[in-house]
Design a protein around this motif. Structure first.
Motif, PDB file in Angstrom:
ATOM      1  N   THR A  66       0.804  -1.222   0.000  1.00 13.40           N
ATOM      2  CA  THR A  66       0.000   0.000   0.000  1.00 13.40           C
ATOM      3  C   THR A  66       0.836   1.269   0.000  1.00 13.40           C
ATOM      4  OG1 THR A  66      -0.209  -0.138   2.404  1.00 13.40           O
ATOM      5  CG2 THR A  66      -2.037  -1.014   1.102  1.00 13.40           C
ATOM      6  N   TYR A  67       2.138   1.159   0.285  1.00 14.25           N
ATOM      7  CA  TYR A  67       2.947   2.378   0.367  1.00 14.25           C
ATOM      8  C   TYR A  67       3.233   2.954  -1.022  1.00 14.25           C
ATOM      9  CZ  TYR A  67       6.108   5.918   2.075  1.00 14.25           C
ATOM     10  OH  TYR A  67       6.671   7.129   2.370  1.00 14.25           O
ATOM     11  N   GLY A  68       3.180   4.267  -1.129  1.00 18.70           N
ATOM     12  CA  GLY A  68       3.505   4.925  -2.389  1.00 18.70           C
ATOM     13  C   GLY A  68       2.315   5.094  -3.308  1.00 18.70           C
ATOM     14  N   THR A  69       1.132   4.724  -2.867  1.00 20.88           N
ATOM     15  CA  THR A  69      -0.096   4.899  -3.647  1.00 20.88           C
ATOM     16  C   THR A  69      -1.087   5.678  -2.793  1.00 20.88           C
ATOM     17  OG1 THR A  69       0.323   2.791  -4.721  1.00 20.88           O
ATOM     18  CG2 THR A  69      -1.878   3.657  -4.948  1.00 20.88           C
ATOM     19  N   PHE A  70      -1.923   6.457  -3.452  1.00 20.78           N
ATOM     20  CA  PHE A  70      -2.928   7.245  -2.738  1.00 20.78           C
ATOM     21  C   PHE A  70      -3.903   6.322  -1.990  1.00 20.78           C
ATOM     22  CE2 PHE A  70      -6.314  10.562  -2.548  1.00 20.78           C
ATOM     23  CZ  PHE A  70      -5.517  11.611  -2.131  1.00 20.78           C
ATOM     24  N   PHE A  71      -4.645   6.883  -1.036  1.00 17.38           N
ATOM     25  CA  PHE A  71      -5.686   6.113  -0.340  1.00 17.38           C
ATOM     26  C   PHE A  71      -6.557   5.372  -1.358  1.00 17.38           C
ATOM     27  CE2 PHE A  71      -5.199   9.958   2.416  1.00 17.38           C
ATOM     28  CZ  PHE A  71      -4.725   9.329   3.549  1.00 17.38           C
ATOM     29  N   PRO A  72      -6.962   4.144  -1.072  1.00 11.56           N
ATOM     30  CA  PRO A  72      -7.836   3.439  -2.026  1.00 11.56           C
ATOM     31  C   PRO A  72      -9.207   4.122  -2.166  1.00 11.56           C
ATOM     32  CG  PRO A  72      -7.586   2.186   0.008  1.00 11.56           C
ATOM     33  CD  PRO A  72      -6.640   3.341   0.111  1.00 11.56           C
ATOM     34  N   GLY A  73      -9.843   3.900  -3.308  1.00 10.15           N
ATOM     35  CA  GLY A  73     -11.102   4.575  -3.620  1.00 10.15           C
ATOM     36  C   GLY A  73     -12.207   4.384  -2.589  1.00 10.15           C
ATOM     37  N   ASP A  74     -12.277   3.222  -1.968  1.00 12.77           N
ATOM     38  CA  ASP A  74     -13.390   2.959  -1.044  1.00 12.77           C
ATOM     39  C   ASP A  74     -13.202   3.658   0.305  1.00 12.77           C
ATOM     40  OD1 ASP A  74     -11.393   1.391   0.024  1.00 12.77           O
ATOM     41  OD2 ASP A  74     -12.709  -0.304   0.471  1.00 12.77           O
ATOM     42  N   MET A  75     -12.056   4.323   0.515  1.00 10.25           N
ATOM     43  CA  MET A  75     -11.897   5.094   1.754  1.00 10.25           C
ATOM     44  C   MET A  75     -12.370   6.536   1.595  1.00 10.25           C
ATOM     45  SD  MET A  75      -8.306   3.630   3.251  1.00 10.25           S
ATOM     46  CE  MET A  75      -8.253   4.680   4.677  1.00 10.25           C
ATOM     47  N   SER A  76     -12.733   6.914   0.363  1.00 11.43           N
ATOM     48  CA  SER A  76     -13.245   8.267   0.159  1.00 11.43           C
ATOM     49  C   SER A  76     -14.590   8.411   0.869  1.00 11.43           C
ATOM     50  CB  SER A  76     -13.435   8.544  -1.332  1.00 11.43           C
ATOM     51  OG  SER A  76     -14.161   9.750  -1.490  1.00 11.43           O
ATOM     52  N   PRO A  77     -14.823   9.550   1.532  1.00 13.12           N
ATOM     53  CA  PRO A  77     -16.127   9.757   2.176  1.00 13.12           C
ATOM     54  C   PRO A  77     -17.238  10.067   1.166  1.00 13.12           C
ATOM     55  CG  PRO A  77     -14.731  11.679   2.475  1.00 13.12           C
ATOM     56  CD  PRO A  77     -13.892  10.656   1.771  1.00 13.12           C
ATOM     57  N   HIS A  78     -16.880  10.114  -0.134  1.00 15.01           N
ATOM     58  CA  HIS A  78     -17.863  10.464  -1.156  1.00 15.01           C
ATOM     59  C   HIS A  78     -18.064   9.339  -2.163  1.00 15.01           C
ATOM     60  CE1 HIS A  78     -17.293  14.514   0.329  1.00 15.01           C
ATOM     61  NE2 HIS A  78     -16.010  14.435   0.074  1.00 15.01           N
ATOM     62  N   GLY A  79     -19.228   9.318  -2.782  1.00  9.64           N
ATOM     63  CA  GLY A  79     -19.451   8.446  -3.928  1.00  9.64           C
ATOM     64  C   GLY A  79     -18.690   9.017  -5.115  1.00  9.64           C
ATOM     65  N   TYR A  80     -18.178   8.153  -5.985  1.00  2.63           N
ATOM     66  CA  TYR A  80     -17.414   8.606  -7.154  1.00  2.63           C
ATOM     67  C   TYR A  80     -18.209   9.638  -7.946  1.00  2.63           C
ATOM     68  CZ  TYR A  80     -14.201   8.152 -11.152  1.00  2.63           C
ATOM     69  OH  TYR A  80     -13.276   8.397 -12.149  1.00  2.63           O
ATOM     70  N   ASN A  81     -19.517   9.392  -8.103  1.00  2.00           N
ATOM     71  CA  ASN A  81     -20.370  10.273  -8.903  1.00  2.00           C
ATOM     72  C   ASN A  81     -20.630  11.625  -8.256  1.00  2.00           C
ATOM     73  OD1 ASN A  81     -21.762   8.664  -6.995  1.00  2.00           O
ATOM     74  ND2 ASN A  81     -23.726   9.088  -7.957  1.00  2.00           N
ATOM     75  N   GLU A  82     -20.244  11.822  -7.004  1.00  2.00           N
ATOM     76  CA  GLU A  82     -20.384  13.132  -6.363  1.00  2.00           C
ATOM     77  C   GLU A  82     -19.136  13.995  -6.559  1.00  2.00           C
ATOM     78  OE1 GLU A  82     -22.665  12.650  -2.236  1.00  2.00           O
ATOM     79  OE2 GLU A  82     -20.923  11.349  -2.386  1.00  2.00           O
ATOM     80  N   THR A  83     -18.093  13.404  -7.101  1.00  5.56           N
ATOM     81  CA  THR A  83     -16.802  14.079  -7.073  1.00  5.56           C
ATOM     82  C   THR A  83     -16.352  14.611  -8.433  1.00  5.56           C
ATOM     83  OG1 THR A  83     -15.520  12.095  -7.553  1.00  5.56           O
ATOM     84  CG2 THR A  83     -16.068  12.511  -5.233  1.00  5.56           C
ATOM     85  N   VAL A  84     -15.260  15.369  -8.404  1.00  9.93           N
ATOM     86  CA  VAL A  84     -14.687  15.936  -9.619  1.00  9.93           C
ATOM     87  C   VAL A  84     -14.098  14.836 -10.509  1.00  9.93           C
ATOM     88  CG1 VAL A  84     -13.064  17.674 -10.480  1.00  9.93           C
ATOM     89  CG2 VAL A  84     -14.208  18.029  -8.312  1.00  9.93           C
TER      90      VAL A  84
END
Ligand SMILES: [Zn+2]
Ligand SMILES: [Zn+2]
Ligand SMILES: [Zn+2]
Ligand SMILES: [Zn+2]
Ligand SMILES: [Zn+2]
Length: 558
Positions: free
Chosen positions: A395-413
């Motif tokens: 996991t090191y060297g990569t951004f937080f995984p998508g499922d840790m985002s507090p938002h749905g993908y469709n709510e974001t930029v």
């Protein structure tokens, strides 16, 4: 070096310069391609999907990036910044028997999130991802503006309405990609100009209508000289009604399609690829970037020095890698909304802090891990241990995984630049939001009852509810907006803010580059026959515009 992206399986290149950078910031080589890396960062950025929900501390209703019922608490701006709670209460000891990111996930579920991200602003309750603004309404990703509304990415501007990517401008309406413009309406890619209407790619020009590819023009219509009276008459004619503006829009898009375009919008740049660049030096894949030095894979960035893979970073960030939403932060990696800080990693919403690893909402903190404070010596040892465990679990060297985002993908930029279907987003590990915002069917004025001109509109209109002609969502007109339309003689809009925003965004190039050859075949240039110059451009091969290299463009336009 060529690698295959672990998310989309496309091949991507790691340049020798990139390898030098990764060594400099002590990061392993990326596993994801530049697009997938950017999509991940942007999946943490909800700018404009707003909900009404109560603050979990004071219980007052507030506008929020999160719908009611989230697993984590959400506080209004006042409560989040108050001393009624302490983010240290949630501090956790590191457990070496568990993956680090799983522990960070636990911390995420406990620490309150701020309803809207507004920094140092005055009377700007309905703005987000915005700082140092005054008296603004529904502006996003914007800094240092006054009396402006319904815009995305406006900087240092005043009295700007319904604009995107507008810098250092005043009294602008429906402008996209303009700098230092005054009283310009419905224009794109103009600089240092005044009183433009439906113009494209003008510089140092005034009093022009339907003009393209011009420099130092004055009183012109369709690139032909005209008298002041003819100009005034044409302007009045176009702005006389909603219908005549719609006709002018159609005329303008025909004109724009026939214009010459430079392979990239790039001013004062050297050795830089990308689009919408201003004063960029040494870098690749720069989009909407200004004053960058030795920085690559950046978007919506100003003044970065020696940075890579950052989005929405301002106020001179330095030596940052894989960051989203930062102001004046340095030597930091894989973090979101870390402001005025340095040496932070895998952290979220920290301010004025140094050396934080896996921390959330700390302010003026030092040497902290999972919100717990350590001595410098303890911090160094523990951080090393955690990094080793993350290297081991990949996991090191990569951004937080998508499922840790507090938002749905469709709510974001992310959805705006890298659209995915619900199934695709879930398959790539992102979340999806099924709750929709806004109301439908509550309109008090039908579309057919909309006035054609602003002269027909009385203050009574402020009580009315309209329905967007595209999506049907309800919207209102505010009093400062009405004043703005009256001042410039503009009719009321018939679409809600989001549809207006999407229409503006559709005029811009995507954040993608194609290798193409210059389309110039002029006989009076230095080349014989067709120009052989090759470049990276965001104009796709099937586009209708004539795409020229720098030399041919300058020979024709300057
Ligand atoms: Zn990829
Ligand atoms: Zn509150
Ligand atoms: Zn709409
Ligand atoms: Zn050429
Ligand atoms: Zn040429």
């Amino acid at each position: 070096m060529k690698k295959v992206c672990t998310t989309c399986s496309n091949e991507f290149t790691i340049r020798p310069e990139d390898e030098v950078f990764y060594t400099q910031v002590d990061a392993p080589l990326p596993k994801l391609c530049p697009d997938c890396r950017m999509a991940r960062r942007l999946a943490y950025r909800n700018e404009r999907t707003l909900y009404k929900r109560p603050c979990d501390l004071c219980q007052k209703d507030s506008i929020s990036l999160y719908p009611a019922g989230t697993a984590f608490p959400v506080y209004c701006h006042t409560c989040w910044w108050s001393d009624k709670w302490d983010p240290r209460e949630h501090a956790m000891d590191y457990d070496e028997n568990q993956p680090f990111l799983e522990q960070f996930r636990k911390l995420q579920s406990k620490v309150p999130r701020i309803a809207l991200l507004v920094i140092d602003s005055v009377r700007c309750d309905y703005t987000n991802n915005a700082a140092d603004n005054k008296d603004c309404y529904l502006i996003f990703a914007s800094e240092q503006n006054e009396d402006s509304m319904y815009s995305r990415l406006i900087m240092r501007s005043k009295q700007v309405c319904d604009c995107a990517f507008v810098y250092d401008s005043e009294l602008s309406y429906e402008c996209v990609d303009c700098r230092q413009c005054f009283k310009c309406l419905y224009s794109e890619q103009c600089q240092s100009s005044t009183d433009l209407l439906f113009c494209f790619d003008l510089r140092d020009s005034q009093n022009c209508i339907f003009c393209t590819n011009g420099r130092h023009m004055n009183y012109s219509i369709f690139n032909q000289k005209c008298t002041k009276e003819e100009y005034e008459q044409k302007k009045a004619e176009i702005l006389s009604s909603y219908e005549s503006i719609e006709q002018a829009k159609a005329e303008y898009s025909k004109l724009k399609a026939q214009s010459i375009v430079k392979y990239a919008t790039a001013t004062k740049c050297n050795n830089a690829t990308g689009d919408y660049m201003f004063n960029c030096h040494e870098g690749v894949r720069l989009f909407d970037a200004s004053d960058t030095k030795n920085s690559s894979y950046m978007a919506d960035s100003e003044q970065p020095i020696d940075c890579q893979d950052c989005n929405n970073v301002y106020y001179k960030p330095e030596l940052c890698y894989d960051m989203m939403g930062i102001l004046q932060t340095s030597k930091s990696k894989h973090s979101i909304y870390v402001m005025y800080s340095n040496e932070c990693e895998y952290s979220d919403s920290c301010y004025n802090s140094t050396a934080c690893f896996g921390c959330i909402r700390l302010n003026q903190a030092k040497y902290s891990i999972l919100n717990k404070a350590y001595t410098k010596e303890e911090y160094d040892v523990l951080k090393q241990k955690i990094v080793a465990s993350m290297v081991a679990d990949g996991t090191y060297g990569t951004f937080f995984p998508g499922d840790m985002s507090p938002h749905g993908y469709n709510e974001t930029v992310a959805m705006e630049h890298f659209p995915l279907s619900k199934e695709e987003a879930l398959a790539r590990g992102f979340r999806w939001q099924d709750i929709s915002t806004g109301t439908f069917g509550k309109e008090t004025v039908p579309l057919t009852g909309m006035p054609q001109t602003i002269a027909e509109v009385s203050d009574e209109i402020l009580k009315s509810i309209f329905a967007c002609e595209d999506c049907g969502k309800n919207f209102r007109v505010t009093s400062s907006e009405l004043q703005f339309y009256r001042r410039l003689g503009l009719p009321l809009p018939r679409k809600d803010f989001e549809c207006r925003h999407q229409a503006r965004m559709s005029k811009r190039n995507p954040r993608k580059l194609w290798s193409r050859t210059c389309m110039c075949d002029k006989t009076n240039h230095t080349h014989e026959g067709e120009c052989p110059n090759v470049f990276d451009t965001a104009y796709a091969p099937e586009r209708v515009e004539r795409v020229y290299c720098e030399a041919c463009y300058q020979a024709e336009i300057a």
